[in-house]
Design an enzyme around this catalytic site. Structure first.
Site, PDB file in Angstrom:
ATOM      1  N   TYR A 154       0.967  -1.051   0.178  1.00  0.00           N
ATOM      2  CA  TYR A 154      -0.019   0.127  -0.307  1.00  0.00           C
ATOM      3  C   TYR A 154       0.760   1.264  -0.186  1.00  0.00           C
ATOM      4  CZ  TYR A 154      -3.755   3.371   1.703  1.00  0.00           C
ATOM      5  OH  TYR A 154      -4.474   4.378   2.048  1.00  0.00           O
ATOM      6  N   CYS A 155       0.546   2.263  -0.924  1.00  0.00           N
ATOM      7  CA  CYS A 155       1.290   3.371  -0.867  1.00  0.00           C
ATOM      8  C   CYS A 155       2.623   3.419  -1.100  1.00  0.00           C
ATOM      9  CB  CYS A 155       0.998   4.282   0.361  1.00  0.00           C
ATOM     10  SG  CYS A 155       1.585   6.005   0.197  1.00  0.00           S
ATOM     11  N   ILE A 156       3.579   4.060  -0.233  1.00  0.00           N
ATOM     12  CA  ILE A 156       5.139   3.778  -0.332  1.00  0.00           C
ATOM     13  C   ILE A 156       5.311   2.113  -0.158  1.00  0.00           C
ATOM     14  CG2 ILE A 156       5.287   4.216   2.085  1.00  0.00           C
ATOM     15  CD1 ILE A 156       8.265   5.416   1.160  1.00  0.00           C
TER      16      ILE A 156
ATOM     17  N   LEU B  59      -1.693  -1.186  -3.969  1.00  0.00           N
ATOM     18  CA  LEU B  59      -2.865  -0.528  -3.581  1.00  0.00           C
ATOM     19  C   LEU B  59      -2.450   1.035  -3.615  1.00  0.00           C
ATOM     20  CD1 LEU B  59      -3.935  -2.384  -0.491  1.00  0.00           C
ATOM     21  CD2 LEU B  59      -4.806  -2.776  -2.909  1.00  0.00           C
TER      22      LEU B  59
ATOM     23  N   GLY C 216       3.643  -0.277  -1.312  1.00  0.00           N
ATOM     24  CA  GLY C 216       3.723  -1.005  -2.664  1.00  0.00           C
ATOM     25  C   GLY C 216       4.729  -0.556  -3.627  1.00  0.00           C
TER      26      GLY C 216
END
Length: 605
Positions: free
Chosen positions: A335-337, A363, A339
């Site tokens: 998720y975010c960083i 994500l 990811g």
């Protein structure tokens, strides 16, 4: 007589003597060298940053100079914006002369998503006059700060952004005696709202002056109301804890799910409340779920590198999952960083012929940063140097500086509207699970954040073929595991078109989903959530690239949450036969249960 050939100081083959070199010519006396005062310069910038929330004054000045100097030599553009001002004035005059007698159409309607003037009282004179005067100025400045030939694109965006921020300060919604909502409330409560607001302001000022944190939100506590899916910490190192969640079904999908959240905030946004926990949904669907919970770094961790989050985070967690669920590939999710880090780890694994990943889910995570949205306005050499000196002084990027950057991106909602609500209407924000999580902030280590900003945001090395791990370059196109990639429509941190660009740099199967909502709300899209919808399409290996706008016209629309579609996608890429749940931890391999979820790192402030 023939002499043995020689060179100065060294015999040639066959020679038996050295010929002495001539004396060196006299050298001038060593010039005086001034001592370095670089530390003083860095300290000066660090002190300045405390007053500017980490924003470089030079970066702002450079943008405005770029715009003003090019505009000065563009008489055609000057004439154009002058005529636009005259036209705006004429429309305003016509509206004001007609608006009192009939419901004239607004010549300057608010932008989509602008809720400052949504109250019906703004549609009546004289408040509609103030509103339209402001929106006319906003529209004119937006036109005036358009690109002038010769400007750098980043400065164009930066000037437009700063102009909007400055204008927002003087919005009539932020001036009590021009805001009909505040006037009506004050009259109705006979000033009691202003008294409450003054008390709120006094409390916040004293907390700011004494540098005291805000009091914890009443009613919602981590481990009691939030992050409550049953689980156990089965591994811990200096950077993270690994949580294994308790199975909720008699049999489970054979391949486990490993989730790598961002370390900019706490992990439990993905295990928020009982009704909107992504973790709980997966566990109840029959998945074995593991979650990384990052440690909140302090000044002593200033030298932690970005790659340490890969080795001590992703890879250490993957090794632990493999020990607990042996001989099975893993569905990895970032998720975010988190990811972005997962994509780097996956590309490194592919380079090294490590095929332990069954699938990869990203994500709201970017792999290319050439179109990284308004966050890029804060990323250039001057700005990064300024932030580096701030972190050099502190050892970390502080939570207040992180929060300040995100608030600036949405100042209408997170700054000005909040101030009017708390200090003039006397209303404190309602506590929700998402606002509680959002206030539970983390720090970022100096070296890690510097490497992240320079290597990815500034130099975009990952998709430029220049990102090296352990001395060797990696490439996303080496990844063979299928991907499921989520973008969100109104994401101001990872714009969906930027997230979509992963398809330019990979050759594997990629299912891309675009869901409504923002960076957090779009991910928290549990089944039953009102108003949810999404688009989806799959790019197979060997298919030609499709640009984002064409993709929009081709993708399949669906109502509701994207969670069931993702769970089905994971199941279709797993062993069709379910198996008994694995044990908690692997004591025989040194992975003994340490404590119950949510662990201890999540409580660090």
């Amino acid at each position: 007589m023939n002499e043995t050939p020689t060179r100065l100081g060294t015999p040639y083959p066959g020679g038996d003597k050295f010929v002495a070199a001539p004396p060196a010519p006299p050298q001038p006396a060593e010039s005086w060298k001034a001592p370095s005062f670089d530390t003083m310069d860095r300290l000066s910038r660090a002190v300045t940053a405390r007053f500017t929330q980490g924003i470089s004054p030079h970066a702002l000045f450079d943008a405005w100079f770029d715009w003003a100097s090019h505009l000065a030599y563009a008489p055609g553009r000057q004439l154009e914006i002058g005529l636009e001002a005259i036209n705006a004035g004429a429309q305003l005059t016509r509206f004001m002369t007609r608006g009192a007698s009939d419901h004239a159409e607004l010549p300057f309607p608010p932008q989509p998503g602008d809720r400052r003037f949504s109250d019906p009282a703004w549609q009546k004179p004289p408040f509609s006059w103030w509103q339209q005067t402001f929106l006319a100025q906003e529209a004119w400045w937006k036109s005036a700060t358009r690109e002038v030939r010769g400007m750098t694109p980043k400065n164009v965006a930066r000037v437009d952004f700063v102009a909007r921020q400055l204008l927002d300060v003087w919005s009539p919604a932020n001036i009590p005696w021009l805001n009909p909502v505040i006037i009506e409330r004050t009259a109705k409560e006979q000033g009691a709202n202003v008294v409450r607001g003054a008390a709120n302001l006094q409390d916040d000022l004293w907390r700011a002056l004494t540098m005291q944190p805000a009091p914890p939100a009443d009613g919602l506590k981590v481990g009691v109301d939030l992050a409550i899916t049953p689980g156990t910490v089965v591994y811990r190192n200096e950077l993270m804890e690994l949580i294994q969640y308790t199975p909720a079904t008699a049999s489970v999908v054979a391949e486990p799910v490993l989730i790598v959240p961002a370390w900019i905030m706490k992990y439990y946004v993905l295990d928020l409340s009982r009704h909107n926990s992504l973790v709980r949904y997966l566990v109840e669907r029959g998945f074995t779920v593991f979650m990384v919970s990052w440690r909140n770094p302090s000044a002593e961790d200033s030298d932690v590198t970005f790659d340490a989050y890969r080795t001590q985070g992703v890879m250490a967690a993957l090794d632990a999952v493999n020990a607990i669920v042996p001989d099975r590939k893993v569905h990895a999710t970032g998720y975010c960083i988190g990811g972005t880090l997962l994509a780097i780890a996956a590309a490194t694994m592919a380079r090294d012929n490590d095929d332990r990943l069954a699938t990869i889910t990203l994500l709201a995570a970017q792999t290319d940063f050439s179109e990284a949205g308004e966050l890029m306005l804060f990323v250039d050499e001057s700005q990064i140097a300024f932030l580096e000196d701030t972190m050099w002084d502190q050892g970390v990027l502080d939570t207040k500086q992180m929060a300040g950057a995100f608030k600036i991106l949405r100042s209408n909602d997170l700054v000005w509207s909040k101030m009017m609500r708390e200090y003039m209407l006397g209303e404190r924000d309602t506590v929700t699970d998402l606002t509680t999580w959002n206030a539970d902030q983390t720090r970022l280590p100096y070296r890690m954040h510097s490497q992240y900003l320079r290597g990815l945001f500034l130099e975009n090395r990952l998709t430029a073929g220049r990102y090296a791990v352990e001395g060797r370059v990696i490439a996303l196109k080496d990844i063979e595991a299928p991907m499921f990639v989520i973008g969100t429509e109104t994401d101001h941190i990872a714009p969906w078109r930027s997230v979509y660009k992963v398809q330019l740099f990979t050759d594997n199967d990629v299912t891309f989903v675009l869901t409504n909502g923002g960076h957090n709300a779009g991910i928290l899209s549990e089944p039953g959530h009102r108003g949810r919808h999404y688009l989806t399409a799959t790019r197979k290996r060997g298919d030609r690239y499709v640009d984002p706008d064409t993709w929009l016209s081709l993708a399949t629309a669906a109502d509701g949450s994207w969670w069931p579609a993702w769970a089905s996608w994971l199941e279709s890429r797993s062993d069709p036969e379910r198996v008994p749940p694995p044990g908690i931890g692997a004591p025989s391999r040194g992975l003994v249960p340490l404590c119950g979820a949510p662990g201890i790192y999540v409580y660090q402030h």
